[in-house]
Each structure stands twice: as C-alpha cells, then as structure tokens.
Write an enzyme that holds these catalytic residues in place. Sequence first.
Site, PDB file in Angstrom:
ATOM      1  N   TYR A 161       0.854  -1.190   0.000  1.00 15.02           N
ATOM      2  CA  TYR A 161       0.000   0.000   0.000  1.00 15.02           C
ATOM      3  C   TYR A 161       0.890   1.240   0.000  1.00 15.02           C
ATOM      4  CZ  TYR A 161      -3.455   3.505   1.275  1.00 15.02           C
ATOM      5  OH  TYR A 161      -4.257   4.620   1.287  1.00 15.02           O
ATOM      6  N   ASP A 263       9.397   3.535  -0.339  1.00 11.10           N
ATOM      7  CA  ASP A 263       8.304   4.157   0.398  1.00 11.10           C
ATOM      8  C   ASP A 263       8.556   3.884   1.881  1.00 11.10           C
ATOM      9  OD1 ASP A 263       6.033   4.826   1.743  1.00 11.10           O
ATOM     10  OD2 ASP A 263       4.640   3.798   0.397  1.00 11.10           O
ATOM     11  N   LYS A 291       3.813  10.197   7.883  1.00 11.29           N
ATOM     12  CA  LYS A 291       3.396   9.697   9.200  1.00 11.29           C
ATOM     13  C   LYS A 291       4.149  10.328  10.371  1.00 11.29           C
ATOM     14  CE  LYS A 291       1.134   5.525   7.597  1.00 11.29           C
ATOM     15  NZ  LYS A 291      -0.269   5.339   7.894  1.00 11.29           N
TER      16      LYS A 291
HETATM   17  C1  LIG Z   1       3.594   2.566   3.253  1.00 13.46           C
HETATM   18  C2  LIG Z   1       2.574   3.646   3.082  1.00 13.46           C
HETATM   19  N1  LIG Z   1       2.722   4.529   2.088  1.00 13.46           N
HETATM   20  C3  LIG Z   1       1.851   5.533   1.907  1.00 13.46           C
HETATM   21  C4  LIG Z   1       0.763   5.682   2.726  1.00 13.46           C
HETATM   22  C5  LIG Z   1      -0.189   6.805   2.513  1.00 13.46           C
HETATM   23  O1  LIG Z   1      -0.039   7.750   3.509  1.00 13.46           O
HETATM   24  P1  LIG Z   1      -1.231   8.778   3.847  1.00 13.46           P
HETATM   25  O2  LIG Z   1      -2.310   7.982   4.513  1.00 13.46           O
HETATM   26  O3  LIG Z   1      -0.578   9.785   4.741  1.00 13.46           O
HETATM   27  O4  LIG Z   1      -1.677   9.366   2.559  1.00 13.46           O
HETATM   28  C6  LIG Z   1       0.578   4.790   3.780  1.00 13.46           C
HETATM   29  C7  LIG Z   1      -0.584   4.924   4.682  1.00 13.46           C
HETATM   30  O5  LIG Z   1      -0.910   4.063   5.472  1.00 13.46           O
HETATM   31  C8  LIG Z   1       1.502   3.736   3.970  1.00 13.46           C
HETATM   32  O6  LIG Z   1       1.355   2.843   4.954  1.00 13.46           O
END
Ligand SMILES: Cc1ncc(COP(=O)(O)O)c(C=O)c1O
Length: 453
Positions: A161, A263, A291
Amino acid sequence: MLTQANSKLADIIAEQEAIFVKRQPGSAALAERAAGVLAGGVTSSWQITQPQPVWLSHGAGSKVYDADGNEYVDLHGGYGAALAGHAHPAIVAAVRAQVERGTHFAQPTENAIAVAGELARRWGLPRWRFANSGTEATMDAVHLMRSYTGRDLIIKVEGGYHGHHDSVQVSVMPDEAEAGPRDRPASVPSSSGIPAAITALTLVAQFNDLAGVARLLDEHPGQVAGMIVEPVMMNAGIIPPAGGYLAGLRDLLHSHGALLTFDEVKTGLTVGPGGVTRQSGVTPDLVCLAKSLGGGVAVAAIGGTLALMDHVASGGYEMVGTFNGNPLAMAAARAMLTEVATDEAYRRIESLRQRAAAGIGGAIKEFSLNGSVVTAGAKGCVVFSPEAVRDYRGFLAVDDSLSHAHWLFQHNGGVFLPPWGKIEQWLISVQHDEADIDRLVANFRTFAAAIRE
Ligand SMILES: Cc1ncc(COP(=O)(O)O)c(C=O)c1O
C-alpha cells in the site's frame, strides 16, 4: 460450516465484541449523531471498525482516552504516526510558538532548511521537498520517476500500500481468485474509480522476488520508469526483505535504466533514525516519508539524488502544493528530528521492543500457538501463521479471526492496537514505558489462555 475450533473462536469473538460495545456507549451515541453528517459516520473509511468505531477525546503521553473516559495504552499510534506519543512537550512548544507567528504563508521559512538538512544526514540523499501526506509523497515520486525517464510503466509489489492515488491503487489487497499466479501476479484495481488504462501502467511483482522484477523488465524493455516498494513490507503485518533483495532491486532496475523509490512512509523514523535506508545500506533514488515525521502534524517529505532533484529544480517536473513545507509542519518536524527522535529515544524503544518480543514470544511458546512475533524497531505485530511470511500470498494464509480476537482482547484490556487485525502493526512511542508493554503482554496471555482453554 464452522469447525468446532472455529465455532469456539466465534463465540469468544462474540463475547469480546459484546464487552467492547458495553464499555463504549458514548462512542455509540457519537457514531449515531455522526451518521447524519459524515459519510459512513467517520472521517476516513478505515475508521469503520468492528464492532463499532471508537471515538477518542484526547491523548497524553503513551495513552489515549475514549469518549467514555476509558484509558488505553496507545499502540495504534494513529496508524503509525505517533512515534512522539501524544502532546510531547517538545512538539507542543514548537507548534505553540509557530501558531503565534502564523501557520501558513506558502513561502519558505528557515525551519525547512534545518529539516531538509537533518533528513539528508539521516537518509544519505542530498535534496528534499515536502508535501502533506504519504499519498502526496508517493504520487510525486511516481510522477518524478516517469518524468525523469520519459517512461510510463511502474512496478509495485503485490499487497503493498502506497496511498490512494491511481497509479498505486493496484493489487493492494487482491482476492486470490483474481490475483493470478504467484510468480506472475495480475494488475488488479484496488478501488472503484481507477481507470483501467491507468491500472495497466502498473506492473506487479511479489515482494522478495527478484526474478519476478527481472522478468517484468525483460518483457517491457525501455518502458519501465521505476519501482516503488516498502523496504520492509508493512500493511501485511511485517515482512522483512530477504538478504540481498533490496540491493538486488537497485542494481537490477539501474541496469535497465529504471529507478528505485523506497516508500518509507511507515518504516521511516519508526524502524530507526534513518529508516531502512540507513539500516540496509541500500540508498535508493527516491525516499518518501510521512506519518511520524511531523510528531502528529501532517507533513511528508521526498528525498532524492542530485540527478532527480536537479530535474525538479530546473522545472523538468513541477513539484508543487499550497501547503508544502508550511511553517507549522516544518516547526513540528524540526522538533521531532532534533528533540524527540534522538539516539537516546531509540535506545529506550529498542529495550521496549525486546521486552514486547520476549513477553509475547514466550506466551506463544507456552500456549503452543501457531504464530510468531515480528518486530522492526518501534513496530511489531503477531503473525498467526505456522510459517514465516515472505510475500502477500503467504500473508493471505495468516488467520484473520485470531488476529481480530487478539485485537478485541487487547482493547477490552486497555491497550489500543491498530484495527484491521492482521494487516497493521503496533507502534511504540518515545513516551511508552515498561508498564505499558507489560499491559500488552498480560492481555496477550489472557487471550492465549482463552483460545487454548
Ligand atoms: C507505506 C505507506 N505509504 C503511503 C501511505 C499513505 O499515507 P497517507 O495515509 O498519509 O496518505 C501509507 C498509509 O498508510 C503507507 O502505509
């Protein structure tokens, strides 16, 4: 038909859900009011949890308090964003000072230089930009990989994700029936509203499968802009990279003129001071953070090599946003990096990590459960599966009902783990202590004894 064991577990879940609801009449009342004005009665679809959403009143230190006044050791951590814990004095002071000096100008402020400099030191990437969410950061990374290479295709990992923009809303949690063969996963749209034409531009490989990535690169010569991957896969419990996987990816992609994005939205500051990048020694072309970076204030960052970020600097790709690098977020991020996520804090978290892993691991053995505890710095989870999980297909075999039952026992016992059972991980903050971890372990033992009775 439920087996006898499953029907016993179903009874346990029903009993725990009844306790859960009884403890939270205030949340139920708020949910009813909210249903009239908020779609689904919540502010994000992932707040709809079983048996009912939990409405919070406030947080302090390592604890949060629900609308009924129940206290929880908070290991949910706002889906992995509360590494600072709640109302950390350094974050409060930084935010308060900035609020009094204005919270938004859409012009850069000096704190941005300090934050970028510290991220450059920790991640070993020289140039940075900011955004407001993980989704924005990974969207910019995907755009930038495409813009720099002039290629349209990207590769992502099945089960990974990366936020809710079109290019990465592919094969996030596909049903096995539509996911295709394990070694040739299909590109499955993960949401309605994603055009098929965009889904087709995202190719999918298994985590820990270098051969799968090599095949995709060979089958699409000169067409793949790059790959986005969580270097330790989360959102599927926690799946560590096999030895050589990350370095292998980088070399493979580069040998095909393609780029690598880590990521680190989740892993970022939580696994250690410089994320998995620093731990693994594998520096990608781009890193995405969000985060925990803002100590609870919305902020994201994208770090890159000189080549890629010069492409941004020269206008080759316009990385923009009204609130990018806004002064409130920069003040909070500066405090987070310089006063909260310190070496001393990481030492404390490491000793709490060990305490949680030993306590829960010991109980798993003692009660002969089919599972293991997997940790990565401040993050951890219990994986209810007899086998170590290597990729999304292995994750599918993890027991959902046991994960949900565990969540309920923790919640009713005053520990708030992230909802969504087997998917998420706990987060130990800099403000947790031994007693908090002991409550986690004690609840786990109560759960283990109940399902073993
Ligand atoms: C690994 C990862 N990348 C991107 C995101 C997206 O972040 P946001 O919810 O701040 O848009 C998340 C959200 O849980 C995530 O776990």
